[in-house]
Design a protein around this motif. Structure first.
Motif, PDB file in Angstrom:
ATOM      1  N   SER A 375     -91.567  46.736 -24.855  1.00  0.00           N
ATOM      2  CA  SER A 375     -92.083  48.010 -25.355  1.00  0.00           C
ATOM      3  C   SER A 375     -93.089  47.829 -26.484  1.00  0.00           C
ATOM      4  O   SER A 375     -93.826  48.754 -26.796  1.00  0.00           O
ATOM      5  CB  SER A 375     -90.924  48.874 -25.854  1.00  0.00           C
ATOM      6  N   GLY A 376     -93.077  46.650 -27.107  1.00  0.00           N
ATOM      7  CA  GLY A 376     -93.961  46.415 -28.240  1.00  0.00           C
ATOM      8  C   GLY A 376     -93.498  47.090 -29.515  1.00  0.00           C
ATOM      9  O   GLY A 376     -94.201  47.091 -30.519  1.00  0.00           O
ATOM     10  N   ARG A 377     -92.313  47.658 -29.517  1.00  0.00           N
ATOM     11  CA  ARG A 377     -91.812  48.395 -30.694  1.00  0.00           C
ATOM     12  C   ARG A 377     -90.958  47.483 -31.581  1.00  0.00           C
ATOM     13  O   ARG A 377     -89.770  47.701 -31.742  1.00  0.00           O
ATOM     14  CB  ARG A 377     -90.960  49.579 -30.233  1.00  0.00           C
ATOM     15  N   VAL A 378     -91.582  46.473 -32.167  1.00  0.00           N
ATOM     16  CA  VAL A 378     -90.810  45.469 -32.901  1.00  0.00           C
ATOM     17  C   VAL A 378     -90.106  46.080 -34.117  1.00  0.00           C
ATOM     18  O   VAL A 378     -88.909  45.903 -34.324  1.00  0.00           O
ATOM     19  CB  VAL A 378     -91.713  44.311 -33.355  1.00  0.00           C
ATOM     20  N   VAL A 379     -90.886  46.810 -34.925  1.00  0.00           N
ATOM     21  CA  VAL A 379     -90.311  47.309 -36.184  1.00  0.00           C
ATOM     22  C   VAL A 379     -89.161  48.276 -35.920  1.00  0.00           C
ATOM     23  O   VAL A 379     -88.088  48.185 -36.519  1.00  0.00           O
ATOM     24  CB  VAL A 379     -91.407  47.974 -37.034  1.00  0.00           C
ATOM     25  N   GLU A 380     -89.414  49.185 -34.975  1.00  0.00           N
ATOM     26  CA  GLU A 380     -88.370  50.160 -34.666  1.00  0.00           C
ATOM     27  C   GLU A 380     -87.099  49.457 -34.214  1.00  0.00           C
ATOM     28  O   GLU A 380     -85.996  49.785 -34.649  1.00  0.00           O
ATOM     29  CB  GLU A 380     -88.829  51.128 -33.560  1.00  0.00           C
ATOM     30  N   VAL A 381     -87.275  48.479 -33.300  1.00  0.00           N
ATOM     31  CA  VAL A 381     -86.107  47.787 -32.763  1.00  0.00           C
ATOM     32  C   VAL A 381     -85.387  47.018 -33.871  1.00  0.00           C
ATOM     33  O   VAL A 381     -84.156  47.007 -33.936  1.00  0.00           O
ATOM     34  CB  VAL A 381     -86.505  46.856 -31.605  1.00  0.00           C
ATOM     35  N   PHE A 382     -86.175  46.404 -34.770  1.00  0.00           N
ATOM     36  CA  PHE A 382     -85.517  45.663 -35.856  1.00  0.00           C
ATOM     37  C   PHE A 382     -84.678  46.564 -36.747  1.00  0.00           C
ATOM     38  O   PHE A 382     -83.594  46.189 -37.182  1.00  0.00           O
ATOM     39  CB  PHE A 382     -86.552  44.883 -36.686  1.00  0.00           C
ATOM     40  N   PHE A 383     -85.209  47.766 -37.000  1.00  0.00           N
ATOM     41  CA  PHE A 383     -84.385  48.697 -37.779  1.00  0.00           C
ATOM     42  C   PHE A 383     -83.085  49.000 -37.052  1.00  0.00           C
ATOM     43  O   PHE A 383     -82.013  49.101 -37.665  1.00  0.00           O
ATOM     44  CB  PHE A 383     -85.167  49.993 -38.065  1.00  0.00           C
ATOM     45  N   MET A 384     -83.184  49.151 -35.715  1.00  0.00           N
ATOM     46  CA  MET A 384     -81.979  49.436 -34.942  1.00  0.00           C
ATOM     47  C   MET A 384     -80.990  48.270 -35.027  1.00  0.00           C
ATOM     48  O   MET A 384     -79.775  48.475 -35.155  1.00  0.00           O
ATOM     49  CB  MET A 384     -82.329  49.702 -33.473  1.00  0.00           C
ATOM     50  N   ILE A 385     -81.520  47.038 -34.947  1.00  0.00           N
ATOM     51  CA  ILE A 385     -80.640  45.870 -35.028  1.00  0.00           C
ATOM     52  C   ILE A 385     -79.918  45.854 -36.370  1.00  0.00           C
ATOM     53  O   ILE A 385     -78.689  45.729 -36.445  1.00  0.00           O
ATOM     54  CB  ILE A 385     -81.453  44.558 -34.880  1.00  0.00           C
ATOM     55  N   MET A 386     -80.718  46.032 -37.437  1.00  0.00           N
ATOM     56  CA  MET A 386     -80.108  45.962 -38.769  1.00  0.00           C
ATOM     57  C   MET A 386     -79.078  47.061 -38.938  1.00  0.00           C
ATOM     58  O   MET A 386     -77.981  46.823 -39.453  1.00  0.00           O
ATOM     59  CB  MET A 386     -81.196  46.061 -39.837  1.00  0.00           C
ATOM     60  N   ALA A 387     -79.421  48.255 -38.488  1.00  0.00           N
ATOM     61  CA  ALA A 387     -78.494  49.374 -38.625  1.00  0.00           C
ATOM     62  C   ALA A 387     -77.201  49.098 -37.866  1.00  0.00           C
ATOM     63  O   ALA A 387     -76.101  49.394 -38.342  1.00  0.00           O
ATOM     64  CB  ALA A 387     -79.138  50.662 -38.124  1.00  0.00           C
ATOM     65  N   SER A 388     -77.331  48.475 -36.675  1.00  0.00           N
ATOM     66  CA  SER A 388     -76.132  48.220 -35.866  1.00  0.00           C
ATOM     67  C   SER A 388     -75.225  47.202 -36.534  1.00  0.00           C
ATOM     68  O   SER A 388     -74.008  47.416 -36.630  1.00  0.00           O
ATOM     69  CB  SER A 388     -76.528  47.712 -34.482  1.00  0.00           C
ATOM     70  N   TYR A 389     -75.811  46.073 -36.971  1.00  0.00           N
ATOM     71  CA  TYR A 389     -74.965  45.067 -37.633  1.00  0.00           C
ATOM     72  C   TYR A 389     -74.344  45.635 -38.904  1.00  0.00           C
ATOM     73  O   TYR A 389     -73.182  45.394 -39.211  1.00  0.00           O
ATOM     74  CB  TYR A 389     -75.779  43.806 -37.954  1.00  0.00           C
ATOM     75  N   LEU A 390     -75.160  46.404 -39.635  1.00  0.00           N
ATOM     76  CA  LEU A 390     -74.665  46.983 -40.877  1.00  0.00           C
ATOM     77  C   LEU A 390     -73.474  47.902 -40.599  1.00  0.00           C
ATOM     78  O   LEU A 390     -72.452  47.854 -41.276  1.00  0.00           O
ATOM     79  CB  LEU A 390     -75.797  47.763 -41.556  1.00  0.00           C
ATOM     80  N   THR A 391     -73.607  48.717 -39.550  1.00  0.00           N
ATOM     81  CA  THR A 391     -72.515  49.630 -39.208  1.00  0.00           C
ATOM     82  C   THR A 391     -71.247  48.855 -38.865  1.00  0.00           C
ATOM     83  O   THR A 391     -70.156  49.174 -39.339  1.00  0.00           O
ATOM     84  CB  THR A 391     -72.917  50.512 -38.010  1.00  0.00           C
ATOM     85  N   MET A 392     -71.416  47.814 -38.034  1.00  0.00           N
ATOM     86  CA  MET A 392     -70.243  47.037 -37.638  1.00  0.00           C
ATOM     87  C   MET A 392     -69.595  46.377 -38.853  1.00  0.00           C
ATOM     88  O   MET A 392     -68.382  46.435 -39.034  1.00  0.00           O
ATOM     89  CB  MET A 392     -70.639  45.955 -36.631  1.00  0.00           C
ATOM     90  N   SER A 393     -70.427  45.760 -39.689  1.00  0.00           N
ATOM     91  CA  SER A 393     -69.884  45.050 -40.854  1.00  0.00           C
ATOM     92  C   SER A 393     -69.184  46.012 -41.804  1.00  0.00           C
ATOM     93  O   SER A 393     -68.089  45.733 -42.297  1.00  0.00           O
ATOM     94  CB  SER A 393     -71.005  44.325 -41.592  1.00  0.00           C
ATOM     95  N   LEU A 394     -69.828  47.154 -42.043  1.00  0.00           N
ATOM     96  CA  LEU A 394     -69.223  48.106 -42.984  1.00  0.00           C
ATOM     97  C   LEU A 394     -67.919  48.659 -42.425  1.00  0.00           C
ATOM     98  O   LEU A 394     -66.966  48.916 -43.175  1.00  0.00           O
ATOM     99  CB  LEU A 394     -70.209  49.235 -43.309  1.00  0.00           C
ATOM    100  N   THR A 395     -67.857  48.829 -41.102  1.00  0.00           N
ATOM    101  CA  THR A 395     -66.610  49.306 -40.496  1.00  0.00           C
ATOM    102  C   THR A 395     -65.488  48.301 -40.734  1.00  0.00           C
ATOM    103  O   THR A 395     -64.377  48.666 -41.142  1.00  0.00           O
ATOM    104  CB  THR A 395     -66.798  49.524 -38.982  1.00  0.00           C
ATOM    105  N   ILE A 396     -65.809  47.017 -40.477  1.00  0.00           N
ATOM    106  CA  ILE A 396     -64.790  45.980 -40.694  1.00  0.00           C
ATOM    107  C   ILE A 396     -64.362  45.967 -42.155  1.00  0.00           C
ATOM    108  O   ILE A 396     -63.169  45.964 -42.477  1.00  0.00           O
ATOM    109  CB  ILE A 396     -65.343  44.590 -40.286  1.00  0.00           C
ATOM    110  N   SER A 397     -65.346  45.980 -43.057  1.00  0.00           N
ATOM    111  CA  SER A 397     -65.017  45.969 -44.488  1.00  0.00           C
ATOM    112  C   SER A 397     -64.145  47.148 -44.862  1.00  0.00           C
ATOM    113  O   SER A 397     -63.157  47.012 -45.582  1.00  0.00           O
ATOM    114  CB  SER A 397     -66.282  46.031 -45.336  1.00  0.00           C
TER     115      SER A 397
END
Lengths: 412, 253
Positions: A375-397
């Motif tokens: 899609s060429g949407r690197v920045v958007e996708v990276f935000f999604m990646i970070m948000a996803s890992y952050l959500t998972m990590s914060l849930t575990i914490s």
């Protein structure tokens, strides 16, 4: 409750009012570069400016390239295929592809956390065993695994172990049947049948009954029974009611879906039915469990060692068996020390699962890479990646911090 | 027949020529002691002499390497059944209390009766409350050990040991970790206990306590019992030089 108050008072002891006033005056003329309060505020202002500057710089870079920030691509057709996880076809949108990745990561992390905890607990206890061989084996495992990078271990596991398993036509068949080949592991798995709709109310009743009994027995325990007696009362309805339901309703609510080797057209062999763990999933899960398990073992060992020897001695003098000492006295105290670093290990395992890309497991990061390539949407996708890992990590914490607080309060 | 005879025998603890080494260090160098049923024995001696190690061999917190230990007719060997049988007969109170900090006061006492003796919780709680009354802290039942004073903690430790209804109580310097004003409340409990007829071995330097309730005093130095005597005789007529110099040191103030 201030140290400031105390240290502020002592020098004034026995000082008369005039001197005191003089000292106050003296205090007020401290130049700002030596004034603690001013410096604290200044440091914060500088920090905020730095953060804003970096943010602004990133934003101007982005805008200069004439890129527009939009998530509209998520509804577009992905037009690539994903071989792992929930059902997905190339005509599905990008959003669905991302979901596949998130769920794959969540699955490997969730199962990995449970297994790594078990491995770590057993190994940590084993390392403290008085049995020389047991403790040495645990020690060697921990030292080897901790001192080799996870990426190297994943490569080894995937290419030198899993990929070297026999091909499908010569697959190992364990009783079950379980098929093990270089395409992964296929296990028997229960499948919901037509009459399941009649059966699940029995499950609900059994569960409610068991919880109710647990509470009632827990209350009457004070007057009568032994603690170990309790479990039987709860397990019995939990098993009996579903079995009764199974016998009452027509047909079987669950069928065991047995995998089976079939020959497709053109002589292609395939294992059908059951549930399949792909070789990539198996390698990644194994790698994460073995690696994190070694760290958790050290955390467990440190926790157990933090419980004073006197505790074990007092328990032994009272005639407890070694197992009772561990489960009733040592582990409950060790958990307070174990849980905080254990949370870090859970977070590490979750984030380390992004190394999946090295062996081709379609986790969150691997799927995202395909998404931005397409899609060429690197920045958007990276935000999604970070948000996803952050959500998972914060849930575990979040969850683990609740557990931690419950453990810590007990002392006083 | 043999066992019966031993159990009814007058001597409840018999140690003959007990030796122990920590590596090359010869801690116990032939310890001999016989304690009669219901007797209260005080052990004193310089620190580092091995007296703690010695009483810890009686309930197998330390393993002896040579000699015989017979407790209530049961010989202490590597046989796990014997070890557990002896541990059930003996209660122990430690210098550092060693209470279970994660359990409430009442649960500290009931844990062993419930899990080791397999009592019902009701019975265990009832006995525990009686013991708390006996040591004078019934109102603390629902607190945690960390919320008690040192003296109260040690009294709780005594109650915890008594909950298993032992025939013998071992005290390893029970008042040494206490502030001076708390020593008396613990000693009072121990005096009451001594008069109840239970067999006691007490390592202590509280000579007042020794004079009040001990039947005999043993002086331990350099890994063995240098001498022992009845309480009166021990202070008036110490026989050995070693004992005299020790007594002169602890009795000067």
């Amino acid at each position: 409750m201030s140290g400031e108050g105390v240290s502020g008072c002592i020098p004034f002891k026995g000082v008369d009012m005039n001197q005191r006033a003089a000292m106050d005056e003296h205090r007020s003329v401290v130049p700002f570069w030596r004034n603690e309060r001013v410096l604290k505020v200044l440091a914060q202002i500088v920090f905020v400016i730095l953060v804003l500057a970096v943010g602004a710089w990133a934003l101007t870079n982005y805008l200069e390239r004439g890129l527009k920030f939009s998530y509209s691509f998520l509804d577009e057709e992905a037009s690539f295929d994903l071989a792992e996880g929930i059902e997905f076809s190339p005509t599905d949108p990008y959003a669905r592809a991302f979901l596949v990745g998130v769920l794959n990561t969540a699955r490997v992390a969730a199962i990995g956390i449970v297994l790594a905890t078990l491995v770590g607990l057993v190994t940590g206890i084993a390392r403290l065993s008085k049995n020389w061989l047991v403790s040495k084996i645990a020690g060697v495992y921990i030292e080897i695994i901790r001192n080799i990078p996870l990426l190297v271990q994943l490569f080894l596991l995937y290419f030198a172990v899993i990929m070297k398993l026999p091909q499908i036509k010569e697959a190992f068949v364990l009783p079950g049947p379980v098929y093990i080949s270089n395409r992964g592991i296929v296990l028997p798995w229960p499948r919901v049948a037509a009459s399941f709709g009649l059966w699940w109310p029995f499950l609900v009743v059994a569960l409610i009954g068991a919880v109710a009994l647990l509470i009632i027995r827990g209350r009457s325990l004070k007057h009568t029974g032994r603690p170990s007696f309790n479990l039987l009362w709860v397990v019995t309805p939990l098993v009996a009611v579903p079995v009764l339901g199974w016998l009452l309703i027509p047909g079987n609510p669950l069928l065991l879906d047995l995998p089976e080797m079939v020959t497709k057209s053109g002589g292609v062999l395939k294992v059908e039915g059951g549930t399949a763990l792909s070789s990539e999933f198996t390698a990644l899960l194994l790698g994460l469990v073995v690696y994190t398990g070694a760290y958790i073992a050290e955390v467990v060992r440190a926790g157990i060692l933090s419980v004073p020897r006197g505790q074990t001695e007092a328990a032994r003098a009272q005639g407890f068996t070694n197992r009772q000492i561990l489960s009733l006295i040592v582990l409950p105290q060790a958990l307070r020390v174990i849980i905080p670093p254990l949370i870090s290990q859970y977070l590490n395992l979750t984030k380390n699962s992004s190394l999946a890309i090295a062996i081709g497991f379609l986790d969150l990061y691997a799927v995202s890479q395909t998404m931005w390539n397409q899609s060429g949407r690197v920045v958007e996708v990276f935000f999604m990646i970070m948000a996803s890992y952050l959500t998972m990590s914060l849930t575990i914490s979040f969850v683990m911090n609740i557990v931690n607080r419950r453990m810590q309060i007990v002392e006083r | 027949m043999q066992k019966e005879k031993l159990e009814t025998a007058e001597d409840i603890i018999i140690c003959q020529n007990v030796h122990k080494w920590f590596g090359n260090f010869h801690v116990l160098q032939g310890v001999n002691i016989t304690v009669k049923r219901g007797e209260v024995v005080v052990v004193c001696g310089p620190s580092g002499s091995g007296k703690s190690t010695f009483i810890r061999t009686i309930n197998r917190l330390e393993e002896h390497q040579r000699g015989n230990i017979i407790v209530d007719g049961i010989e202490l060997t590597n046989d796990l059944r014997n070890i557990h049988a002896i541990q059930r007969e003996i209660g122990m109170v430690f210098q550092q209390f060693n209470l279970f900090p994660h359990l409430k006061v009442i649960d500290n006492i009931t844990l062993a009766p419930i899990w080791v003796r397999r009592w019902s919780k009701e019975k265990a709680v009832q006995v525990a409350m009686e013991l708390l009354e006996r040591v004078g802290i019934p109102e603390q039942a629902n607190k945690y050990p960390g919320q008690l004073s040192g003296g109260q903690q040690q009294r709780l430790a005594i109650a915890r040991a008594l909950a298993m209804q032992p025939k013998i109580m071992l005290f390893d310097e029970p008042t040494s970790a206490l502030d001076p004003e708390m020593i008396k409340e613990v000693l009072d409990v121990m005096v009451e206990l001594a008069r109840s007829g239970i067999t006691m071995i007490v390592i202590t330097h509280e000579m007042g306590f020794a004079k009040e309730v001990a039947n005999r005093i043993f002086f331990f130095a350099d890994g063995y019992f240098v001498e022992h005597n009845t309480t009166e005789e021990f202070f008036i007529n110490p026989r050995e030089e070693r004992t005299k110099s020790f007594l002169s040191q602890i009795l000067t103030h």
